[in-house]
Scaffold this active site. Structure first.
Site, mmCIF file in Angstrom:
data_model
loop_
_atom_site.group_PDB
_atom_site.id
_atom_site.type_symbol
_atom_site.label_atom_id
_atom_site.label_comp_id
_atom_site.label_asym_id
_atom_site.label_seq_id
_atom_site.Cartn_x
_atom_site.Cartn_y
_atom_site.Cartn_z
ATOM 1 N N GLU A 78 0.834 -1.207 0.000
ATOM 2 C CA GLU A 78 0.000 0.000 0.000
ATOM 3 C C GLU A 78 0.868 1.256 0.000
ATOM 4 O OE1 GLU A 78 -3.052 -0.023 -0.564
ATOM 5 O OE2 GLU A 78 -3.673 -2.067 -0.069
ATOM 6 N N CYS A 141 -8.140 -1.762 7.879
ATOM 7 C CA CYS A 141 -6.741 -1.816 7.422
ATOM 8 C C CYS A 141 -6.189 -0.422 7.166
ATOM 9 C CB CYS A 141 -6.599 -2.690 6.177
ATOM 10 S SG CYS A 141 -6.755 -4.440 6.570
ATOM 11 N N HIS A 164 -1.334 -5.730 1.896
ATOM 12 C CA HIS A 164 -2.556 -6.533 1.791
ATOM 13 C C HIS A 164 -2.233 -7.856 1.097
ATOM 14 C CE1 HIS A 164 -5.743 -3.298 2.569
ATOM 15 N NE2 HIS A 164 -6.186 -4.363 3.215
HETATM 16 N N1 PCA Z 1 -8.658 -6.635 6.128
HETATM 17 C C1 PCA Z 1 -9.599 -5.557 6.345
HETATM 18 C C2 PCA Z 1 -9.573 -5.311 7.824
HETATM 19 C C3 PCA Z 1 -8.887 -6.485 8.432
HETATM 20 C C4 PCA Z 1 -8.268 -7.176 7.310
HETATM 21 O O1 PCA Z 1 -7.504 -8.155 7.387
HETATM 22 C C5 PCA Z 1 -9.319 -4.345 5.470
HETATM 23 O O2 PCA Z 1 -8.761 -4.491 4.384
HETATM 24 O O3 PCA Z 1 -9.667 -3.239 5.882
#
Ligand code: PCA
Length: 214
Positions: A78, A141, A164
């Site tokens: 990200e 996240c 992610h």
């Molecule tokens: N993914 C979510 C919140 C917790 C996770 O593992 C997100 O992308 O916001």
């Protein structure tokens, strides 16, 4: 160096979250550098306090947070966290903030201070699909990535950012056509991400085109 690595619990009707399963598989050290692991609840209220306490206790040089991005097909580094919480599903407390600022005294956005381009390049070298993502969403996240960078600014000399990961194969058995990645590859990817972040600490990221037209 000390590396704080965080992962979330299952949310949104899933039984598992690859992020916390990856944490379980990582050792306590990598190339002689200490790994501190932190399991975070997928909740807007309380998770940032747990994170701050751990930062104060461990004083990490690098913070890498992991989360599941169901539907993505590759590992995504990200680029940016934004100062907004806008949930489309309830968190694990039943909370669903709409257009709330995360921190009144924080910036509108913080850029990742992990070497996102070098991370993507090093993952691809090992044949792990990866890309830069320009949005971590507006759910928990993004909230934790924002807080990672807010605290990195507050406590100084900390590189921080968010990765992610896709669903695990077991999560897509009932979701035909949905992307997934094996836990083995995800663990390998996170080890590469940690090593790359250590190697680039205090250095400029690679200048390499990874942008998008839209
Ligand atoms: N993914 C979510 C919140 C917790 C996770 O593992 C997100 O992308 O916001």
């Amino acid at each position: 160096m000390k590396i704080l690595i965080t992962g979330f619990d299952a949310f949104g009707g899933e039984k598992i979250n690859p992020a916390s399963l990856i944490l379980n598989k990582l050792g306590d050290e990598i190339d002689g550098h200490r790994l501190e692991k932190l399991f975070l609840p997928t909740k807007f209220v309380g998770s940032a306090d747990i994170l701050e306490k751990k930062i104060i206790k461990t004083r990490p040089d690098i913070i890498i947070s992991l989360g599941q991005a169901g539907g993505r097909t590759d590992i995504t580094a990200e680029r940016v966290a934004i100062n907004i919480a806008d949930a489309s599903i309830a968190d694990n407390d039943g909370k669903m903030p709409i257009d709330e600022k995360i921190r009144w005294d924080g910036e509108n956005a913080y850029f990742s201070t992990l070497p996102i381009k070098a991370i993507v390049e090093n993952l691809r070298k090992e044949e792990i699909p990866a890309s830069v993502s320009n949005s971590a969403g507006t759910y928990v996240c993004n909230f934790i990535m924002y807080n990672d960078l807010y605290f990195a600014d507050k406590y100084k000399n900390i590189s921080a950012g968010f990765i992610h990961v896709p669903y695990l194969p077991a999560q897509v058995l009932d979701k035909r056509g949905m992307g997934s990645m094996s836990l083995e590859n995800m663990v390998k990817a996170v080890e590469i991400i940690i090593k790359t972040s250590i190697a680039y600490k205090g250095k400029e990221d690679l200048a390499k085109a990874e942008g998008r037209i839209c």
